[in-house]
Design a protein around this motif. Structure first.
Motif, PDB file in Angstrom:
ATOM      1  N   SER A   1       0.818  -1.221   0.000  1.00 32.60           N
ATOM      2  CA  SER A   1       0.000   0.000   0.000  1.00 32.60           C
ATOM      3  C   SER A   1       0.850   1.269   0.000  1.00 32.60           C
ATOM      4  O   SER A   1       0.406   2.306  -0.502  1.00 32.60           O
ATOM      5  CB  SER A   1      -0.943   0.011   1.199  1.00 32.60           C
ATOM      6  N   CYS A   2       2.052   1.203   0.527  1.00 31.05           N
ATOM      7  CA  CYS A   2       2.907   2.390   0.599  1.00 31.05           C
ATOM      8  C   CYS A   2       3.637   2.683  -0.709  1.00 31.05           C
ATOM      9  O   CYS A   2       4.309   3.710  -0.826  1.00 31.05           O
ATOM     10  CB  CYS A   2       3.910   2.238   1.746  1.00 31.05           C
ATOM     11  N   THR A   3       3.518   1.801  -1.705  1.00 33.27           N
ATOM     12  CA  THR A   3       4.200   2.028  -2.982  1.00 33.27           C
ATOM     13  C   THR A   3       3.265   2.568  -4.064  1.00 33.27           C
ATOM     14  O   THR A   3       3.722   2.891  -5.158  1.00 33.27           O
ATOM     15  CB  THR A   3       4.857   0.730  -3.509  1.00 33.27           C
ATOM     16  N   ILE A   4       1.968   2.686  -3.780  1.00 32.68           N
ATOM     17  CA  ILE A   4       1.012   3.164  -4.791  1.00 32.68           C
ATOM     18  C   ILE A   4       1.165   4.670  -4.960  1.00 32.68           C
ATOM     19  O   ILE A   4       1.182   5.420  -3.986  1.00 32.68           O
ATOM     20  CB  ILE A   4      -0.436   2.808  -4.399  1.00 32.68           C
ATOM     21  N   THR A   5       1.266   5.101  -6.216  1.00 35.72           N
ATOM     22  CA  THR A   5       1.416   6.531  -6.512  1.00 35.72           C
ATOM     23  C   THR A   5       0.202   7.105  -7.247  1.00 35.72           C
ATOM     24  O   THR A   5       0.120   8.305  -7.454  1.00 35.72           O
ATOM     25  CB  THR A   5       2.678   6.781  -7.361  1.00 35.72           C
ATOM     26  N   GLY A   6      -0.736   6.256  -7.662  1.00 39.47           N
ATOM     27  CA  GLY A   6      -1.928   6.737  -8.349  1.00 39.47           C
ATOM     28  C   GLY A   6      -2.606   5.635  -9.125  1.00 39.47           C
ATOM     29  O   GLY A   6      -2.262   4.454  -8.990  1.00 39.47           O
ATOM     30  N   VAL A   7      -3.569   6.019  -9.938  1.00 39.34           N
ATOM     31  CA  VAL A   7      -4.291   5.078 -10.793  1.00 39.34           C
ATOM     32  C   VAL A   7      -4.440   5.671 -12.187  1.00 39.34           C
ATOM     33  O   VAL A   7      -4.397   6.884 -12.371  1.00 39.34           O
ATOM     34  CB  VAL A   7      -5.714   4.730 -10.258  1.00 39.34           C
TER      35      VAL A   7
END
Length: 168
Positions: A105-111
């Protein structure tokens, strides 16, 4: 001779009050979007996608493809097929294209979201108004670990403009 000062003060007071109320109202209608991990970093395996459709529906023969953007690249989620009727909300629970994948979860930067239209012989390409989007991520044990929401996405998907991107 000058005008009555009490009238000018009343007008100034009314103007100041109206300006303040307008600013507060704008803050409510244009609330900031939220995105990010919920709690400690979590390995996410499934996602709830919420789409709010505006005045133009998503046809049943069109699909929506969502990619998570991460610090190490993109990860494609299962595709979502329409129909999303005008002025409605639709939720879909999905996993990754490969159900063995997971993302921290801490590596998500967007969609990134893409509409893929598959018109029948008697139709033109689909258009769709997405007025809101939300994504919630869950671990394999069902722990809520990530949230991204855009209450006013205001994207009109067309054949010439099939992409929408949101960052944290």
């Amino acid at each position: 001779m000058r005008g009555r000062p009490e009238i000018s003060l009343k007008r100034l007071s009314v103007l100041a009050t109206a300006t303040m109320l307008a600013a507060v109202g704008m803050g409510v209608t244009a609330a900031p979007a939220s995105a990010g991990p919920i709690g400690p970093c979590t390995s996410l395996r499934s996602f709830n996608l919420e789409f709010r459709t505006g005045g133009d529906d998503l046809r049943g023969n069109s699909e929506v493809i969502v990619w998570l953007r991460t610090t190490s690249g993109t990860m494609e989620l299962q595709h979502v097929w329409g129909r999303f009727a005008d002025h409605t909300s639709a939720s879909r629970l999905v996993t990754f294209q490969n159900p063995n994948w997971a993302v921290n979860s801490c590596t998500i930067t967007g969609v990134s979201v893409r509409m893929a239209s598959h018109p029948e012989w008697h139709e033109t390409a689909d258009n769709w108004n997405m007025d809101g989007f939300a994504l919630q991520g869950y671990s394999s044990t069902g722990t809520y670990g990530y949230s991204l929401s855009r209450n006013s996405a205001n994207k009109r998907f067309t054949a010439g403009s099939p992409w929408w991107h949101a960052t944290e």
